[in-house]
Enzyme design. Structure first.
Site, mmCIF file in Angstrom:
data_model
loop_
_atom_site.group_PDB
_atom_site.id
_atom_site.type_symbol
_atom_site.label_atom_id
_atom_site.label_comp_id
_atom_site.label_asym_id
_atom_site.label_seq_id
_atom_site.Cartn_x
_atom_site.Cartn_y
_atom_site.Cartn_z
ATOM 1 N N ARG A 236 0.845 -1.184 0.000
ATOM 2 C CA ARG A 236 0.000 0.000 0.000
ATOM 3 C C ARG A 236 0.887 1.243 0.000
ATOM 4 O O ARG A 236 1.935 1.287 0.679
ATOM 5 C CB ARG A 236 -0.899 0.049 1.245
ATOM 6 C CG ARG A 236 -2.131 -0.805 1.162
ATOM 7 C CD ARG A 236 -3.119 -0.299 0.095
ATOM 8 N NE ARG A 236 -4.335 -1.093 0.056
ATOM 9 C CZ ARG A 236 -4.517 -2.193 -0.675
ATOM 10 N NH1 ARG A 236 -3.544 -2.642 -1.464
ATOM 11 N NH2 ARG A 236 -5.677 -2.826 -0.662
ATOM 12 N N GLU A 265 -4.103 7.486 -5.336
ATOM 13 C CA GLU A 265 -4.316 6.724 -6.575
ATOM 14 C C GLU A 265 -5.605 7.201 -7.231
ATOM 15 O O GLU A 265 -6.601 7.368 -6.524
ATOM 16 C CB GLU A 265 -4.396 5.222 -6.273
ATOM 17 C CG GLU A 265 -3.079 4.689 -5.725
ATOM 18 C CD GLU A 265 -3.078 3.186 -5.463
ATOM 19 O OE1 GLU A 265 -4.099 2.528 -5.732
ATOM 20 O OE2 GLU A 265 -2.043 2.674 -4.991
ATOM 21 N N HIS A 284 -1.092 -0.006 -9.566
ATOM 22 C CA HIS A 284 -1.779 -0.907 -8.620
ATOM 23 C C HIS A 284 -2.312 -2.156 -9.343
ATOM 24 O O HIS A 284 -3.516 -2.421 -9.342
ATOM 25 C CB HIS A 284 -2.912 -0.173 -7.887
ATOM 26 C CG HIS A 284 -3.271 -0.831 -6.571
ATOM 27 N ND1 HIS A 284 -3.680 -0.123 -5.459
ATOM 28 C CD2 HIS A 284 -3.285 -2.133 -6.188
ATOM 29 C CE1 HIS A 284 -3.935 -0.972 -4.478
ATOM 30 N NE2 HIS A 284 -3.704 -2.193 -4.899
#
Ligand code: DGY
Length: 322
Positions: A236, A265, A284
């Site tokens: 993360r 993000e 991601h």
């Protein structure tokens, strides 16, 4: 009367088709992406929510979703959900562990290799037409950093961290590991976080994001890393201080980084990592294979099906609500 369940995105997998028969299902079909405002509207009279990691489920949202009884996220990480607020309201929260372990470990290792061997940089070089006769090959042409025989430090020895360790062993790496619980793993030398940072040529981060791990890899810790080390983060974004990481890369204290996850993000346009050639950036995609995403969706639906049946979710992160 059947319960109302809201699903924030169309899902792959087999199980989603069963849901329509078991509840009053509302699947977000757009137009556009689901906004926070639309989520709030949709949840007003819902009993269940099936969401993605991009859906922020905070205390304010939960306060307005008075009927909500269960949430299932199609993700292993649940840092986008206020678990304390959910717990106070007796809302069970489910996730999708296990099925994404190998896929995510593959991504972390791909980033490690790409950063060490300058794969993205070399790819840009070729595409941009720079590979010409005058610089066709030379002894120092795109030289990188050896992976085989190097030391990898794994921060967090959960299932994904352990799967990365296996890959590293296949590459003949010495593997060091640290976890908050002091977990012992065969083939991984358990050390303190300080020692891991000091000794590792490569550091790969695999902890969950929570109050204890936010900015765990900060400027002070980065300063203690072995000179010329490579940092990989497919866990993360908030765990690593990106500004401090960028500064260390600019100074040449670190050799490179491979980063799949970001504090914001999609990535903010002013993120300093965007301008560094020695950082491999991916959006991601840790668990992004079609097979794994379908399995994650199926697990997320299984959580909802159990909750509709009045049963504990098979993968519940706050089982004390039962
Ligand atoms: C998760 O499930 O939390 C992962 O970040 C998805 O790739």
């Amino acid at each position: 009367m059947s319960k109302k369940v809201f699903v924030t995105h169309q899902l792959p997998g087999e199980r989603i088709h069963q849901l329509a028969e078991l509840c009053d299902l509302n699947l977000w079909m757009g137009p556009g992406l689901l906004s926070a405002e639309s989520l709030r509207e949709e949840l007003r009279d819902c009993h269940g929510l099936l969401c993605l990691l991009t859906d922020r489920v905070d205390a304010a949202l939960l306060a307005e979703a008075g009927q909500l009884e269960f949430i299932s996220s199609m993700s292993v990480g649940v840092d986008h959900i206020d678990l304390a607020a959910a717990g106070r309201r007796g809302i069970a929260v489910g996730n999708t562990p296990g099925v994404l372990v190998d896929t995510t470990a593959d991504t972390a290792f791909a980033l490690l290799l790409a950063a060490a061997r300058r794969v993205s940089e070399a790819d840009r070089f070729v595409r941009q037409g720079n590979w010409r006769q005058e610089n066709a090959w030379a002894p120092d042409f795109f030289t990188g950093k050896d992976v085989s025989g190097a030391t990898l430090g794994i921060v967090g020895l959960g299932a994904i961290g352990r799967a990365v360790a296996k890959r590293a062993q296949g590459f003949g790496m010495e593997v060091l590991g640290w976890s908050r619980s002091g977990r012992e793993v065969a083939g991984v030398a358990g050390v303190s976080l300080d020692e891991l940072l000091l000794r590792s040529d490569f550091v790969s981060v695999h902890t969950a994001l929570n109050a204890q791990t936010r900015h765990m890899i900060n400027a002070e810790r980065i300063a203690t890393m072995k000179p010329g080390a490579v940092l990989v983060n497919a866990a993360r974004g908030g765990i690593v201080d990106e500004v401090a990481l960028a500064a260390a890369l600019v100074r040449g204290d670190l050799y490179a980084a491979g980063i799949d996850v970001f504090e914001r993000e999609p990535i903010a346009a002013d993120n300093p990592l965007l301008h560094l050639p020695n950082v491999v950036l991916t959006p991601h995609i840790g668990s992004a294979t079609a097979h794994t995403r379908a399995r994650m969706a199926d697990l997320a639906v299984d959580n909802i099906i159990a909750a509709l049946d009045g049963q504990p979710m098979p993968n519940c992160v706050n089982p004390d609500v039962y």
